[in-house]
Design a protein around this motif. Sequence first.
Motif, PDB file in Angstrom:
ATOM      1  N   GLU A  97       0.829  -1.212   0.000  1.00  0.00           N
ATOM      2  CA  GLU A  97       0.000   0.000   0.000  1.00  0.00           C
ATOM      3  C   GLU A  97       0.858   1.254   0.000  1.00  0.00           C
ATOM      4  O   GLU A  97       1.796   1.396   0.785  1.00  0.00           O
ATOM      5  CB  GLU A  97      -0.917   0.016   1.223  1.00  0.00           C
ATOM      6  CG  GLU A  97      -1.865   1.201   1.249  1.00  0.00           C
ATOM      7  CD  GLU A  97      -2.877   1.121   2.374  1.00  0.00           C
ATOM      8  OE1 GLU A  97      -3.778   1.980   2.427  1.00  0.00           O
ATOM      9  OE2 GLU A  97      -2.768   0.188   3.206  1.00  0.00           O
ATOM     10  N   VAL A  98       0.515   2.173  -0.884  1.00  0.00           N
ATOM     11  CA  VAL A  98       1.206   3.463  -0.930  1.00  0.00           C
ATOM     12  C   VAL A  98       0.715   4.325   0.225  1.00  0.00           C
ATOM     13  O   VAL A  98      -0.492   4.530   0.411  1.00  0.00           O
ATOM     14  CB  VAL A  98       0.956   4.172  -2.271  1.00  0.00           C
ATOM     15  CG1 VAL A  98       1.509   5.595  -2.248  1.00  0.00           C
ATOM     16  CG2 VAL A  98       1.601   3.386  -3.409  1.00  0.00           C
ATOM     17  N   THR A  99       1.641   4.832   1.008  1.00  0.00           N
ATOM     18  CA  THR A  99       1.296   5.643   2.172  1.00  0.00           C
ATOM     19  C   THR A  99       1.582   7.119   1.969  1.00  0.00           C
ATOM     20  O   THR A  99       1.125   7.946   2.762  1.00  0.00           O
ATOM     21  CB  THR A  99       2.062   5.146   3.406  1.00  0.00           C
ATOM     22  OG1 THR A  99       3.478   5.158   3.126  1.00  0.00           O
ATOM     23  CG2 THR A  99       1.642   3.725   3.768  1.00  0.00           C
ATOM     24  N   GLY A 100       2.338   7.464   0.932  1.00  0.00           N
ATOM     25  CA  GLY A 100       2.630   8.869   0.708  1.00  0.00           C
ATOM     26  C   GLY A 100       3.258   9.114  -0.647  1.00  0.00           C
ATOM     27  O   GLY A 100       3.947   8.249  -1.200  1.00  0.00           O
ATOM     28  N   LYS A 114       7.156  -1.197   2.348  1.00  0.00           N
ATOM     29  CA  LYS A 114       8.236  -2.071   1.897  1.00  0.00           C
ATOM     30  C   LYS A 114       9.370  -1.332   1.195  1.00  0.00           C
ATOM     31  O   LYS A 114      10.379  -1.939   0.846  1.00  0.00           O
ATOM     32  CB  LYS A 114       7.673  -3.150   0.965  1.00  0.00           C
ATOM     33  CG  LYS A 114       6.675  -4.081   1.642  1.00  0.00           C
ATOM     34  CD  LYS A 114       6.178  -5.155   0.690  1.00  0.00           C
ATOM     35  CE  LYS A 114       5.196  -6.090   1.372  1.00  0.00           C
ATOM     36  NZ  LYS A 114       4.700  -7.155   0.462  1.00  0.00           N
ATOM     37  N   GLY A 115       9.185  -0.038   0.920  1.00  0.00           N
ATOM     38  CA  GLY A 115      10.255   0.661   0.234  1.00  0.00           C
ATOM     39  C   GLY A 115       9.862   2.054  -0.190  1.00  0.00           C
ATOM     40  O   GLY A 115       8.749   2.540   0.072  1.00  0.00           O
ATOM     41  N   LYS A 116      10.808   2.716  -0.855  1.00  0.00           N
ATOM     42  CA  LYS A 116      10.596   4.045  -1.412  1.00  0.00           C
ATOM     43  C   LYS A 116      10.968   3.994  -2.891  1.00  0.00           C
ATOM     44  O   LYS A 116      12.010   3.443  -3.253  1.00  0.00           O
ATOM     45  CB  LYS A 116      11.464   5.084  -0.693  1.00  0.00           C
ATOM     46  CG  LYS A 116      11.169   5.212   0.794  1.00  0.00           C
ATOM     47  CD  LYS A 116      12.132   6.190   1.455  1.00  0.00           C
ATOM     48  CE  LYS A 116      11.872   6.282   2.956  1.00  0.00           C
ATOM     49  NZ  LYS A 116      12.831   7.192   3.627  1.00  0.00           N
ATOM     50  N   TYR A 117      10.112   4.571  -3.724  1.00  0.00           N
ATOM     51  CA  TYR A 117      10.300   4.483  -5.173  1.00  0.00           C
ATOM     52  C   TYR A 117      10.294   5.894  -5.766  1.00  0.00           C
ATOM     53  O   TYR A 117       9.428   6.712  -5.444  1.00  0.00           O
ATOM     54  CB  TYR A 117       9.199   3.635  -5.806  1.00  0.00           C
ATOM     55  CG  TYR A 117       9.063   2.267  -5.177  1.00  0.00           C
ATOM     56  CD1 TYR A 117       9.838   1.194  -5.600  1.00  0.00           C
ATOM     57  CD2 TYR A 117       8.162   2.050  -4.140  1.00  0.00           C
ATOM     58  CE1 TYR A 117       9.722  -0.059  -5.014  1.00  0.00           C
ATOM     59  CE2 TYR A 117       8.038   0.799  -3.545  1.00  0.00           C
ATOM     60  CZ  TYR A 117       8.817  -0.243  -3.984  1.00  0.00           C
ATOM     61  OH  TYR A 117       8.693  -1.484  -3.400  1.00  0.00           O
TER      62      TYR A 117
END
Length: 322
Positions: A97-100, A114-117
Amino acid sequence: MDAAYDVIIIGGGPIGIACALTAQRAGLSYLVIEKGCLTNSLYNYPLYMTFFSTSERLEIGNIPFVCINPKPNRPEALEYYRRVTTSNQLNVKLFEEVTGIIPNGTEYMVHTPKGKYHGRHVVIATGFYDIPNKLNVPGEDLPKVTHYYKDPHFYATRKVIVIGANNSAVDAALETYRKGAQVTMIIREDGIGKRVKYWVKPDIENRIAEGSIKAYYHSGLAAVRENEADILTPDGIVTIPNDFVIAMTGYQPNFDFLQKAGIALSDDAKKYPAYNPLTMETNMPRIYLAGVVCGGMDTHVWFIENSREHADKIIQHIRSRA
């Protein structure tokens, strides 16, 4: 993860997949991030749901949707979109899920647990099926009340209230009735909705006319208790025995998510997000909207068949900038 994608697509439904296909064919680097399973909203539709549209109108990327019946059902749609995704080896991350969405110079940083893209452009294609419109009545938080309907067998021999008069409510009422439920419909208007599928509308109206399904018109749910419910009718409060309430009151986009991304919403009750209909770009540079999320509270404006073109508009605009 350090390399920036040309486009990050948030939402792995049919329109998100269409955006990914179009980006892939345009030679752009892309990533689809979906918080649930592939086509999560379709997966959570009722088991036996039949689409209003024919299969060719649900096609994406000019890939044929072969269907034996005049109109496809939920399992056929799931199979089609899954095969489109896997056969084209689309770059999809599921259950993330995208949180920001954080501006980062000429890029955006998309955060998940799980990460930053990094993405030069972001497409939001998150739909509207995640947040139900609440009734705000006493007892709505009881376990017997649900805003989602899946399988009629669960309600066999039970006393069921169905709230609503459009396709979801009508399907729930008819299917549970045919599994042996005692069904009562609570309808705000004076009849069954005009958008109900034409081959289903006579069925529900006949069941109501013959008394197999009880319907209260110009009415609303007033309160729910463990073994009964109060219905506010033109003649006053009516209390009936009740085991389950299926509230098909509709859903809404995640407006908080849009606003946190900086997307402006209209001040009225419709909460229309700001975007250019020619390019689908929002007031936030290089953030685009695609699919039903564009309609705000008007969730009956955009469908798969009339929002497929959003993918072409968005990718064409991204390429023109490049």
